[in-house]
Design an enzyme around this catalytic site. Structure first.
Site, PDB file in Angstrom:
ATOM      1  N   SER A 419       0.831  -1.211   0.000  1.00  0.00           N
ATOM      2  CA  SER A 419       0.000   0.000   0.000  1.00  0.00           C
ATOM      3  C   SER A 419       0.865   1.260   0.000  1.00  0.00           C
ATOM      4  O   SER A 419       2.089   1.186   0.173  1.00  0.00           O
ATOM      5  CB  SER A 419      -0.910   0.009   1.231  1.00  0.00           C
ATOM      6  OG  SER A 419      -0.104   0.022   2.391  1.00  0.00           O
ATOM      7  N   TYR A 553       5.973   7.333  17.207  1.00  0.00           N
ATOM      8  CA  TYR A 553       6.293   7.350  15.777  1.00  0.00           C
ATOM      9  C   TYR A 553       7.616   8.090  15.541  1.00  0.00           C
ATOM     10  O   TYR A 553       8.517   7.598  14.860  1.00  0.00           O
ATOM     11  CB  TYR A 553       5.160   8.051  15.012  1.00  0.00           C
ATOM     12  CG  TYR A 553       5.334   8.057  13.507  1.00  0.00           C
ATOM     13  CD1 TYR A 553       5.199   6.890  12.775  1.00  0.00           C
ATOM     14  CD2 TYR A 553       5.617   9.245  12.830  1.00  0.00           C
ATOM     15  CE1 TYR A 553       5.351   6.893  11.398  1.00  0.00           C
ATOM     16  CE2 TYR A 553       5.769   9.255  11.454  1.00  0.00           C
ATOM     17  CZ  TYR A 553       5.635   8.077  10.737  1.00  0.00           C
ATOM     18  OH  TYR A 553       5.782   8.093   9.387  1.00  0.00           O
TER      19      TYR A 553
END
Ligand SMILES: [Zn+2]
Length: 656
Positions: A419, A553
């Protein structure tokens, strides 16, 4: 060999002359042991009413560039028969003049160039003429007792023609040999070291005559050649050595190639033969193969570069011996090779070229093996082969318009390929001619990319064993590794440090940091043998400009950037570049769910729409924009850049 004729199918294409000609040409083309990759040609003599209402007698002969297996009516060049017959009466005719005269004699100037054997087809006094390079017949002619064997099989029912150069010389030779001959006394013509002609006034008879003649040769081989039944095992392939072989294979080709190891039982047995060095160096099955495979294969040993160097020296000698001042030497790189004890190798610049090379070398190996049982393989001498290799009419078959795609022959591995940025990178490299391993934990990679140049590999990149396997599978399939796009990533839940869930933190570290370290570790074994090798790491804008609530993150991405910097330092000595991209706000990826988008927008006090374009250029960044930059960084413009961090974020005042 059986006739594939079927009345229904024949009618479907049409029962006019040209329709039947198309039909039986395809039947010949359907049998690779009769014609391989452009070998062989067919014709039909028929009437053609011109614009003045007059009837012309025309030879519809296979056009150059068409394959018998897939030929259609426009694949046949219509040439006026009387003109072709007049050409056969000439004592000499050079190729350039022949091509010019034949084009001038065509009733349709937009049709393809007629086959080089058009004159020969014209002088055979039958409506349908079929010509193949049948393996079985050519194999028999390429043995020491060939003459006796052909006589034993066919008696006086065929005309046997010694080897001469195809084209005008062959047509003229047969014109002289058949002067005053009763054509009805023969069933066909056997061309030494070249092929077979059959003919009849009926399409089916001419085709089935070919099948009959070739079957007789096949039956002889079956009865007299030993058929090896012992099963060959599959020897292990040393992948590091394979990558070295590929590097050496690219040097004299002056272009990147893909190396495919062929370990089908016949190839393994051949690679295992003690007399390999002798029998593999005698020449190809039929002369026209030489433009695809060169005259002989390279035999690779412990030092692949030395083997390719020697091949190039031998090729230069061959050119110097048979070439003349008007010719320039073609590339000195082999198209196939034998890896003793392992298998055979194809060195094509694309999977398509490797497919052609593989077909031809498999037929060649089978022919050599059986001919050895009949007293020894004898190919045409190097002088005759040189004349074919450097014949402009043969080389014309290889000429294609335009430059090759920029990444043709290159091998790329992309993680997170199912993706977003990863998928866009796979598409971008594949569209530019590369062979790409599409690595992802999502089995969707199998259905996403419907093209042979993309190898889907299902892999959990956090498992070291799986990462190692994915890299090895890529090298085993394409012969090496040039470019790694280390992209796999997740966007964990937005938790502030004070409320960080241990699982969120650990998973992000595993995917966003450690998986990249594992990939670099295992790719580093092969990249030093790559062509302009490099790694592109997909980091994040969050590295130079972190935001609150995204620690799980930002922190691994910062570590990832540091990992890339260290890799750039450590791998520079091996010529491997490592660069980092910092994309921001690429929203067409799977990590940006509606939910995540809304939360992130809210944390900056923006609407989703404002957030998407919240950069200096007020532009939206797509995964294709990032892929385009990856391709650029992996390519020649960045050949002298390593350790760089490049933003792709629309401009960010905190980064600038
Ligand atoms: Zn031929």
């Amino acid at each position: 060999m059986k006739s594939l004729w079927n009345d229904k199918d024949a009618k479907k294409i049409g029962d006019d002359d040209l329709g039947l000609r198309v039909y039986t040409s395809r039947l010949l083309g359907a049998e690779p042991s009769l014609v391989l990759h452009g070998g062989g040609n067919t014709s039909v003599k028929s009437g053609h009413r011109n614009i003045y209402g007059e009837e012309d007698e025309v030879l519809y002969v296979k056009g150059s560039g068409w394959d018998l297996a897939t030929i259609e009516k426009p694949g046949f060049a219509p040439v006026r028969l009387d003109e072709l017959r007049r050409m056969a009466e000439l004592r000499e005719l050079d190729d350039t003049t022949m091509v010019k005269l034949q084009r001038a004699a065509m009733t349709d100037p937009y049709a393809p160039n007629p086959s080089v054997e058009a004159i020969l087809h014209a002088i055979i006094p039958y409506k349908f003429v079929d010509h193949t390079h049948a393996d079985a017949v050519v194999t028999l002619t390429n043995t020491p007792r060939g003459k006796k064997i052909i006589k034993e099989i066919y008696g006086d029912t065929v005309l046997v023609v010694p080897y001469v150069m195809p084209g005008f010389i062959l047509a003229r030779t047969i014109y002289e040999m058949t002067d005053g001959m009763d054509w009805s006394s023969i069933d066909g013509i056997i061309l030494w070291s070249h092929g077979v002609f059959t003919f009849a006034d009926d399409a089916r008879r001419s085709y089935e005559q070919m099948i009959r003649l070739v079957s007789k040769a096949e039956d002889y081989l079956k009865a007299h050649g030993k058929t090896e039944k012992a099963k060959a095992g599959r020897p292990k392939v040393d992948l590091n050595q394979l990558a070295r072989i590929r590097k050496a294979a690219c040097v004299y080709r002056e272009r990147p190639v893909l190396v495919q190891v062929d370990q089908s039982p016949d190839q393994v047995r051949f690679a295992d033969r003690p007399d390999l060095r002798k029998i593999s160096q005698r020449g190809p099955l039929t002369p026209d193969h030489i433009i695809r495979t060169k005259r002989v294969p390279v035999i690779v040993g412990a030092d692949p570069q030395a083997a390719f160097d020697k091949y190039a020296v031998d090729y230069r000698d061959y050119f110097n011996e048979f070439g003349n001042a008007g010719l320039s030497c073609l590339d000195r790189a082999p198209r196939w090779g034998v890896w003793p004890g392992v298998g055979t190798l194809a060195f094509g610049t694309s999977l398509k070229e490797n497919g052609i090379i593989t077909d031809i070398k498999r037929h060649t190996v089978a022919a050599i093996t059986v001919a050895e049982e009949l007293g020894g393989w004898r190919a045409l001498g190097p002088k005759d082969l040189f004349d074919i290799e450097y014949w402009e009419l043969e080389q014309a078959k290889l000429k294609k318009a335009g430059a090759p795609p920029p990444f043709q022959g290159r091998v790329v591995l992309v993680t997170g390929a199912a993706s977003g940025i990863g998928k866009a990178c796979v598409d971008a490299f594949a569209a530019r001619g590369a062979a790409v391993a599409a690595v992802d934990i999502n089995p969707k990679v199998h259905s996403l990319f419907d093209q042979p140049a993309v190898l889907p590999v299902i892999t959990d990149v956090t498992e070291e064993g799986a990462v190692k396997k994915a890299v090895e599978q890529t090298v085993a399939t394409f012969g090496g590794l040039d470019i790694v796009v280390s992209n796999a990533g997740i966007f964990p839940a937005g938790e502030r440090l004070a409320e960080m869930n241990a699982k969120t933190w650990e998973k992000s570290l595993a995917v966003n940091l450690t998986s990249h370290q594992l990939l670099i570790k295992h790719a580093a074994e092969f990249l030093p043998y790559g062509i302009n090798p490099n790694i592109v790491i997909i980091a994040s804008k969050n590295v130079p400009a972190p935001g609150p609530g995204a620690g799980a993150y930002s922190v691994p991405k910062a570590g990832l950037t540091q990992l890339g910097r260290v890799a750039a330092l450590e791998l520079a000595g091996a010529g491997v570049r490592v660069n980092m991209l910092h994309p921001n706000a690429v929203f067409d990826t799977s990590i940006w769910t509606e939910d995540v988008l809304e939360k992130r927008a809210a944390s900056y006090g923006l609407t989703v729409e404002e957030y998407k374009k919240s950069n200096l250029l007020q532009t939206e960044i797509t995964s294709h924009d990032v892929a385009d930059l990856v391709v650029a960084v992996a390519g020649p413009a960045f050949a002298k850049t390593t350790g760089a961090q490049i933003p792709v974020d629309g401009g960010n005042e905190r980064v600038i």
